[in-house]
Design an enzyme around this catalytic site. Structure first.
Site, PDB file in Angstrom:
ATOM      1  N   LYS A 195      -6.024  -2.632  -0.561  1.00 26.33           N
ATOM      2  CA  LYS A 195      -6.763  -2.686   0.593  1.00 26.33           C
ATOM      3  C   LYS A 195      -7.103  -4.206   0.983  1.00 26.33           C
ATOM      4  CE  LYS A 195      -8.391   1.990   0.349  1.00 26.33           C
ATOM      5  NZ  LYS A 195      -7.967   2.441   1.550  1.00 26.33           N
ATOM      6  N   TYR A 238       0.803  -1.174  -0.192  1.00 22.66           N
ATOM      7  CA  TYR A 238      -0.193   0.054   0.024  1.00 22.66           C
ATOM      8  C   TYR A 238       0.847   1.016  -0.186  1.00 22.66           C
ATOM      9  CZ  TYR A 238      -4.507   2.278   0.347  1.00 22.66           C
ATOM     10  OH  TYR A 238      -5.906   2.894   0.172  1.00 22.66           O
TER      11      TYR A 238
END
Length: 245
Positions: A245, A174
Site C-alpha cells: 500500500k 499489490y
C-alpha cells in the site's frame, strides 16, 4: 568591535532588505495572474492579455535536457530533502541513495566522490535497466522480487518506476501478486520495513513508537494480518500488505 546599537541597526537593515526581496519575488502563476489583472484594469477587454500570458508561459516553460549531466532532470525544484548523513551512509540508505545518479556537485557536497563509479547513470538509464529485467521475467512473483530489491536499495528509482509505469507495476506490487508475496514474506525477508506490535509489547507500545527512525510521518498503514486477501491469518507475514500500500 561594533556597539550594541550599531548591531541592532545592521540587523534591522538586513531584515528590511530581506522583506523587500520577499515582497517582490512572486511565483510564476501569481505573476501571470497579476499581469492579466493589470491588463484587464487598463480596459483592453479584447483578449490581448490572454495572448500575452500564453507568450510568457511559453517562454517560462522549462526545457528538459536530453543529454549531459542534467539529462531528463528538472531544474525547477521543490523544497530539498534534508539529508542528515554523509558519505557511505547515504549509499546504504534506500531513502537517500540514488545509485550512480548523483551529479558531480552532489558528490562533493555529500562526500561521495570516489565512492561511486566515475561514469554517471541518470535515473532514466537506471529505470530502463530495471524495466528490461522485469519484462524478461515470466513469473509475477519474480518481478515483485526485482521491484522489492530496488525498493530496498534505491527508493528514488523505485518510485520513479512506479510513477512512470503505474498501470504495469501496480499488479506486481499489490493485488494479485501481493498475496503470494505475503505467503513467502518470511522466507524472502531481507531488511526490516515497518513496525511489529505483539501482545508481548503491552505496556511498552507508547515508548516503542519512538524507535521509528523518521520524525516526519504523514501516513500510517496498519494491519492485524488476520484477513489477508482471503488467505487467513498470516501473522507477521501480513506486513507485505502495508508495504504494498
Amino acid at each position: 568591535m561594533l556597539s550594541t546599537a550599531r548591531k541592532v541597526m545592521i540587523r534591522r537593515s538586513f531584515a528590511q532588505q530581506g522583506h523587500q526581496r520577499a515582497s517582490t519575488s512572486l511565483p510564476i502563476d501569481s505573476y501571470l495572474r497579476s499581469f492579466s489583472s493589470s491588463d484587464d484594469s487598463n480596459g483592453s477587454g479584447n483578449g490581448s492579455g490572454n495572448g500575452k500570458i500564453s507568450d510568457i508561459s511559453e517562454k517560462l516553460r522549462e526545457k528538459i535536457d536530453t543529454e549531459g549531466e542534467w539529462a531528463y532532470c528538472s531544474r525547477q525544484f521543490m523544497s530539498p530533502l534534508q539529508v542528515p548523513v554523509r558519505g557511505a551512509d547515504i549509499l546504504t540508505s534506500p531513502l537517500y541513495s540514488k545509485g550512480t545518479a548523483f551529479k558531480s556537485g552532489e558528490r562533493d557536497r555529500l562526500r561521495l566522490r570516489g565512492l561511486l563509479p566515475a561514469r554517471r547513470a541518470n535515473m532514466k538509464v537506471q529505470k530502463d535497466r530495471i524495466l528490461n529485467a522485469i519484462r524478461e521475467e515470466e513469473s509475477d512473483i519474480r518481478k515483485n522480487m526485482i521491484l522489492e530489491d530496488v525498493h530496498d536499495r534505491n527508493e528514488t528509482l523505485y518510485h520513479r518506476i512506479l510513477v512512470d509505469h503505474m498501470e504495469e507495476m501496480a499488479p506486481l506490487i499489490y493485488t494479485p501478486t501481493v498475496g503470494q508475496a505475503c505467503k513467502e514474506f518470511g522466507m524472502r525477508f531481507r531488511r526490516p520495513r515497518g513496525m511489529y506490535f505483539t501482545e508481548e509489547d503491552r505496556g511498552h507500545m507508547a515508548a516503542m513508537v519512538y524507535n521509528w527512525p523518521h520524525k516526519d510521518v504523514h501516513v500510517i498503514c496498519v494491519t492485524d494480518g488476520s484477513r489477508i486477501l482471503g488467505l487467513g491469518d498470516l501473522g507477521a507475514n501480513g506486513m507485505g500488505i502495508p508495504i504494498g500500500k
